[in-house]
Design an enzyme around this catalytic site. Structure first.
Site, mmCIF file in Angstrom:
data_model
loop_
_atom_site.group_PDB
_atom_site.id
_atom_site.type_symbol
_atom_site.label_atom_id
_atom_site.label_comp_id
_atom_site.label_asym_id
_atom_site.label_seq_id
_atom_site.Cartn_x
_atom_site.Cartn_y
_atom_site.Cartn_z
ATOM 1 N N TYR A 142 0.820 -1.211 0.000
ATOM 2 C CA TYR A 142 0.000 0.000 0.000
ATOM 3 C C TYR A 142 0.858 1.266 0.000
ATOM 4 O O TYR A 142 0.393 2.325 -0.431
ATOM 5 C CB TYR A 142 -0.914 0.028 1.225
ATOM 6 N N LYS A 193 3.070 -15.300 2.069
ATOM 7 C CA LYS A 193 3.400 -16.181 0.946
ATOM 8 C C LYS A 193 4.918 -16.381 0.954
ATOM 9 O O LYS A 193 5.635 -15.918 0.063
ATOM 10 C CB LYS A 193 2.945 -15.562 -0.383
ATOM 11 N N ASP A 226 -3.011 -18.039 0.293
ATOM 12 C CA ASP A 226 -4.031 -18.684 -0.552
ATOM 13 C C ASP A 226 -4.731 -19.799 0.217
ATOM 14 O O ASP A 226 -5.953 -19.932 0.190
ATOM 15 C CB ASP A 226 -3.416 -19.185 -1.872
ATOM 16 N N ASP A 250 -6.427 -7.153 3.725
ATOM 17 C CA ASP A 250 -7.552 -6.528 3.018
ATOM 18 C C ASP A 250 -8.448 -7.613 2.405
ATOM 19 O O ASP A 250 -9.670 -7.614 2.579
ATOM 20 C CB ASP A 250 -6.998 -5.599 1.934
ATOM 21 N N ASP A 254 -12.317 -9.293 3.959
ATOM 22 C CA ASP A 254 -13.573 -9.299 3.199
ATOM 23 C C ASP A 254 -14.177 -10.705 3.179
ATOM 24 O O ASP A 254 -15.390 -10.884 3.294
ATOM 25 C CB ASP A 254 -13.352 -8.822 1.749
HETATM 26 C C1 IPM Z 1 -10.509 -1.440 3.486
HETATM 27 C C2 IPM Z 1 -10.718 -0.801 2.147
HETATM 28 C C3 IPM Z 1 -9.582 0.153 1.872
HETATM 29 C C4 IPM Z 1 -8.307 -0.656 1.793
HETATM 30 C C5 IPM Z 1 -9.761 1.041 0.650
HETATM 31 C C6 IPM Z 1 -11.032 1.840 0.707
HETATM 32 C C7 IPM Z 1 -8.575 1.951 0.436
HETATM 33 O O1 IPM Z 1 -10.861 -1.781 1.176
HETATM 34 O O2 IPM Z 1 -10.380 -0.699 4.484
HETATM 35 O O3 IPM Z 1 -10.485 -2.671 3.558
HETATM 36 O O4 IPM Z 1 -7.983 -1.232 0.741
HETATM 37 O O5 IPM Z 1 -7.616 -0.734 2.802
HETATM 38 MG MG MG Z 2 -10.974 -3.777 1.946
#
Ligand code: IPM
Ligand code: MG
Length: 369
Positions: A142, A193, A226, A250, A254
């Site tokens: 990042y 990884k 993975d 990240d 999710d």
């Molecule tokens: C998160 C989001 C952010 C990230 C974006 C909005 C920059 O996806 O907080 O998970 O990638 O960190």
């Molecule tokens: Mg995210």
């Protein structure tokens, strides 16, 4: 007031202002109960771009540093998609994380009993699920340099991102992971990884060293990212704390969010290192984004944002009992059958953002204290 507790509210874009409105209602209730809150509000993301031409002004950044505690909604939307990269709404959030030094991102994924049906997995796989993803938040790909897109002499282009980690960065996030695990089920899974990336090799070695010298009592295993993604949807209850880098965190958070039934359920806390007085700068935000498709319709799920506020009470204000109460209030409203559309199913009661917020507050106010 000497012991006033400040919070900077940055609602942002899309559904941000709607869900933050419900958090504000709850915060105001706490203030009416005698909690000495001092809340300021300001702009971030697209709404800041529209007003000031930048996703985060220096003034707002300074305010965030001074107050030290940020309650954050969401940023981004199609309106700002075509802007150059460094002007995009997301940069406001990334700059806050970096400038406040918020290296430790806690993303708990808990399944409320009432919601086990809403998960995309079978009930028995997720019932009672309680895992914590700890994502490194200020390093890795990042922020690594060099990065960018360059023109090549032959008229083609070349893009570069850099994944970079130092041992101190890995050590400090590892320590947070082991500390958190000791207060939970005492197990850490470190994810990278190491089979293809040097940062993974260093990550694995360093986490193991921190473990052996400082936390030998905590169970530690290592897993490739993975495989971790696969294990999360195969047998999520095998995990307690997962510690991983910025990008894998990240992705995996999710995935973990979906296990809980809805991305609209997952809160997060981003913490810095403690200062001389033991205070950490902190930012609290729902894991979901600004959901421009449903913005302004009053249907967004405010629970992830409300649960983020519970984390604020726990980690910044040291009010664990109040945090528990607020979480109980959410659980109760879900048990009573109230659902925003994202978690609605046959036989439950469909409500909008505001009604959900009001129901949580009513449940909170009715809890014994
Ligand atoms: C998160 C989001 C952010 C990230 C974006 C909005 C920059 O996806 O907080 O998970 O990638 O960190
Ligand atoms: Mg995210």
């Amino acid at each position: 007031m000497t012991n006033a507790r400040g919070i900077l509210f940055l609602a942002g874009d899309g559904i941000g202002p709607e869900i933050m409105g419900e958090v504000r209602r709850i915060a105001d209730w706490y203030a009416a109960q005698g909690l000495p809150l001092e809340i300021e509000e300001d702009l971030v993301g697209g709404s800041s771009i529209d007003r000031h031409g930048t996703p985060l002004t220096d003034a707002v950044l300074e305010k965030a540093k001074r107050i030290g505690v940020v309650m954050f909604g969401a940023v981004g939307g199609p309106k700002w998609d075509e802007l150059p990269f460094h002007l995009k709404p997301e940069q406001g959030l990334l700059r806050l994380r970096k400038e406040l030094g918020l290296f430790a991102n806690l993303r708990p994924a808990m399944v409320f009993p009432a919601l086990a049906e809403a998960s995309s997995l079978k009930r028995e796989l997720v019932d009672g699920l309680d895992i914590l993803i700890l994502r490194e938040l200020t390093g890795g790909v990042y922020f690594g340099e060099p990065r960018g897109i360059e023109d090549l002499p032959d008229g083609e282009q070349r893009a570069v991102d850099t994944q970079v980690y130092t041992t101190p960065e890995i050590r400090r996030i590892a320590r947070v992971a082991f500390d958190l695990a000791r207060k939970r089920r005492n197990k850490v899974t470190s994810v990278e990884k190491a089979n293809v990336m040097y940062t993974g090799v260093l990550w694995r070695r360093t986490v193991q060293q921190v473990h052996d010298s400082e936390f030998p009592d905590v169970e530690l295993n290592h897993m490739y990212a993975d495989n971790c993604g696969m294990q999360l949807v195969r047998q999520p209850k095998q995990f307690d704390v997962i510690v991983t880098d910025n990008l894998f965190g990240d992705l995996l958070s999710d995935v973990a969010a979906m296990l809980t039934g809805s991305l609209g359920m997952l809160p997060s806390a981003s913490l810095g290192a403690p200062d001389a007085l033991g205070r950490r700068k902190a930012l609290y935000e729902p894991v979901h984004g600004s959901a421009p498709d449903i913005a302004g319709k009053g249907v967004a799920n405010p629970l992830a944002c409300i649960l983020s506020f519970a984390m604020l009470l726990r980690y910044s204000f040291d009010l664990p009992l109040e945090a528990d109460r607020l979480e109980q209030a959410v659980a109760r409203v879900l048990a009573e059958g109230y659902r925003t559309p994202d978690i609605w199913s046959e036989g439950t009661i469909r409500v909008g953002t505001e009604e959900m917020g009001r129901r949580v507050l009513a449940a909170l106010a009715s809890l014994p204290r």
